[in-house]
Design an enzyme around this catalytic site. Structure first.
Site, PDB file in Angstrom:
ATOM      1  N   ASN A 151       0.803  -1.226   0.000  1.00  0.00           N
ATOM      2  CA  ASN A 151       0.000   0.000   0.000  1.00  0.00           C
ATOM      3  C   ASN A 151       0.839   1.282   0.000  1.00  0.00           C
ATOM      4  OD1 ASN A 151       0.789  -0.627   2.649  1.00  0.00           O
ATOM      5  ND2 ASN A 151      -1.016   0.295   3.563  1.00  0.00           N
ATOM      6  N   GLU A 249       4.448  -4.701  12.096  1.00  0.00           N
ATOM      7  CA  GLU A 249       3.306  -3.772  12.082  1.00  0.00           C
ATOM      8  C   GLU A 249       2.268  -4.409  11.183  1.00  0.00           C
ATOM      9  OE1 GLU A 249       0.661  -1.553  10.791  1.00  0.00           O
ATOM     10  OE2 GLU A 249       2.169  -0.238   9.879  1.00  0.00           O
ATOM     11  N   LEU A 250       1.164  -4.871  11.786  1.00  0.00           N
ATOM     12  CA  LEU A 250       0.231  -5.742  11.101  1.00  0.00           C
ATOM     13  C   LEU A 250      -1.117  -5.062  10.886  1.00  0.00           C
ATOM     14  CD1 LEU A 250       1.253  -8.970  13.057  1.00  0.00           C
ATOM     15  CD2 LEU A 250       2.241  -8.036  10.952  1.00  0.00           C
ATOM     16  N   GLU A 383     -10.401  -7.060   8.953  1.00  0.00           N
ATOM     17  CA  GLU A 383      -9.945  -5.841   8.293  1.00  0.00           C
ATOM     18  C   GLU A 383     -10.445  -5.829   6.855  1.00  0.00           C
ATOM     19  OE1 GLU A 383      -5.806  -3.316   8.058  1.00  0.00           O
ATOM     20  OE2 GLU A 383      -5.692  -5.490   7.829  1.00  0.00           O
TER      21      GLU A 383
END
Length: 480
Positions: A151, A249-250, A383
């Site tokens: 992203n 960082e998930l 998510e």
């Protein structure tokens, strides 16, 4: 079509032999814009070997000298800002203004890291023994592996690379196979900036093969990864035998809480920005809205008007929404929407995949808004990572906090209120590592970006993130 077919190892551009190629697709029109090597474990090992060989001499330089080179890289990023932004649009699909913002963020990460060169500090303390002192030094971890999501491929690479290099580590980067060009572009600029051979290496490929090899190798001392919770679990397992240091960082499932005393116009604008930036493909996105029942109707009228005004189109024309990054990602979202509706969600705005006219090619999706009548709907648990937002009405502040905390994730959250007492209570009661009060998302380089629970371990940015790239060495100095 650009035909890359090379990786950057030990200061040279190499074509790995005997490996397949991966096609890189423009998500706006499905055209192949590059082909890259699908590197094998042997190529990963070659990159790690180069990094291991270079690390000691790099660490031996004064930190201010390492910072000078990272400053030079930051300057080159800015000098090449427009070409980098256009490349980001082509491989990732974000609108051009947002791509320019990502390039600026990458430069900021590098500059901030370089500024920390004179802040690598230790401690000296008295010993219990005569004629002795205890010294604690901060020293590099060694070889760092960086794995980045699709992203924000350039910003995430710079976010990890800067502090790793300034603190004396060497680095092997593998960007996600959907968006590998940003990392390769960064390597080309690093070469121009004078980063020594082997200190920064970039390979391409898939996580299951090259990525796993990087993580499992005894040559890598730390893995820093930004990506999904599923991928984070796999890395955790792969790193276990080596007891490797991890910073993960998930995923996130940010609650967006709006109380009855909120500035609604400000809250609406923030809700739109925090949901639809980068087509909703942001880990800190507004993933679920909890609206106080006294203002819910008015908020939603304003919110829907604003959502309906969003322009979808060619990312080079700078719309509000570009394409999703891939067709597979749209499939995931459509499955989540269908499951939510089956479980009782009411479509207030029914969006979805676009296929006609100017959208006949590419991976396009219009926004969806769903009203939920319970916090157990499946779209609350997973998510979404796209232009879809569910909302619930809540009866009180306590009700909102309870529902917000009912999640496996703990990355980011939002609260809109004028009541400072509620803000202070949320800082104690809301189980999220990053909270935005009365503003949209967007962390800053001097802050600390981290996740709790299933959103990860470790963190990035600021002095705390920088410190993660260093380990401590204790020395007992006796001069008797």
């Amino acid at each position: 079509m650009v035909d890359q077919r090379e990786v950057f190892i030990d200061g040279e551009w190499l074509t790995p032999s005997g490996v397949d190629q991966i096609e890189v697709e423009n998500p706006a029109n499905e055209q192949v814009i590059a082909t890259i090597p699908d590197c094998d474990a042997a190529t990963a090992q070659t990159a790690l070997t180069a990094a291991k060989k270079a690390q000691s001499d790099w660490a031996g330089l004064p930190a201010i000298e390492r910072a000078r080179v990272v400053h030079a890289l930051s300057a080159l990023v800015l000098e090449n800002a427009e070409s980098l932004a256009v490349s980001l649009v082509a491989e990732q699909g974000k609108p051009i203004s947002q791509a320019r913002g990502e390039v600026q963020a990458a430069a900021n990460f590098l500059t901030y890291a370089a500024e920390n060169a004179r802040r690598i500090e230790g401690d000296i303390m008295p010993s219990d023994n005569p004629d002795e002192e205890i010294m604690i030094r901060r020293v590099p971890r060694g070889v760092i592996v960086g794995l980045t999501a699709w992203n924000y491929p350039l910003a995430l690479a710079a976010r990890k690379l800067g502090p790793a290099l300034v603190s004396g580590n060497s680095f092997v980067l593998m960007s996600h196979e959907i968006t590998p060009l940003a990392g390769l572009n960064l390597a080309a600029l690093a070469q121009q900036a004078g980063i020594p051979a082997g200190v920064f290496n970039v390979i391409t490929g898939r996580g299951a093969v090259a990525g796993r090899a990087l993580v499992e190798s005894p040559l890598s001392d730390m893995v820093t990864m930004t990506g999904s919770t599923r991928a984070g679990r796999e890395i955790f397992r792969s790193a276990a035998d080596q007891l490797k240091v991890l910073s993960l960082e998930l995923g996130g499932k940010a609650p967006f809480i709006v109380m009855e005393d909120a500035d609604l116009d400000k809250a609406v604008e923030a809700a739109v920005i925090a949901r639809f930036t980068n087509c909703g493909q942001v880990c800190t996105c507004n993933e679920r809205m909890y609206l106080h029942q006294d203002i819910a109707d008015l908020f939603m009228r304003k919110f829907l008007d604003r959502v309906l005004s969003l322009r979808i189109g060619d990312p080079m024309s700078d719309p509000d929404l570009g394409p999703k990054v891939s067709s597979v990602e749209i499939d995931k979202i459509e499955e989540l929407i269908a499951a939510a509706i089956s479980a009782g969600a009411e479509p207030i705005l029914q969006g979805g995949r676009l296929r006609d006219g100017e959208f006949s090619k590419g991976h396009w999706m219009s926004p969806s808004v769903l009203e939920l009548h319970g916090n157990d709907n499946p779209i609350i648990r997973s998510e979404v990572f796209g232009p879809v937002v569910p909302f619930l009405r809540v009866a009180s502040f306590e009700d909102a906090v309870q529902k917000a905390n009912d999640s496996d994730y703990g990355l980011s959250a939002y609260l809109f209120t004028q009541d400072i007492r509620r803000m202070m209570r949320v800082s104690r009661e809301l189980n999220f590592a990053e909270i935005y009060f009365n503003r949209a998302n967007g962390e800053q380089v001097q802050g600390y970006h981290a996740g709790w629970n299933q959103s990860g371990i470790g963190g990035e940015d600021g002095k705390y993130g920088f410190d993660g790239y260093l380990k401590k060495q204790t020395m007992y100095v006796n001069w008797s």
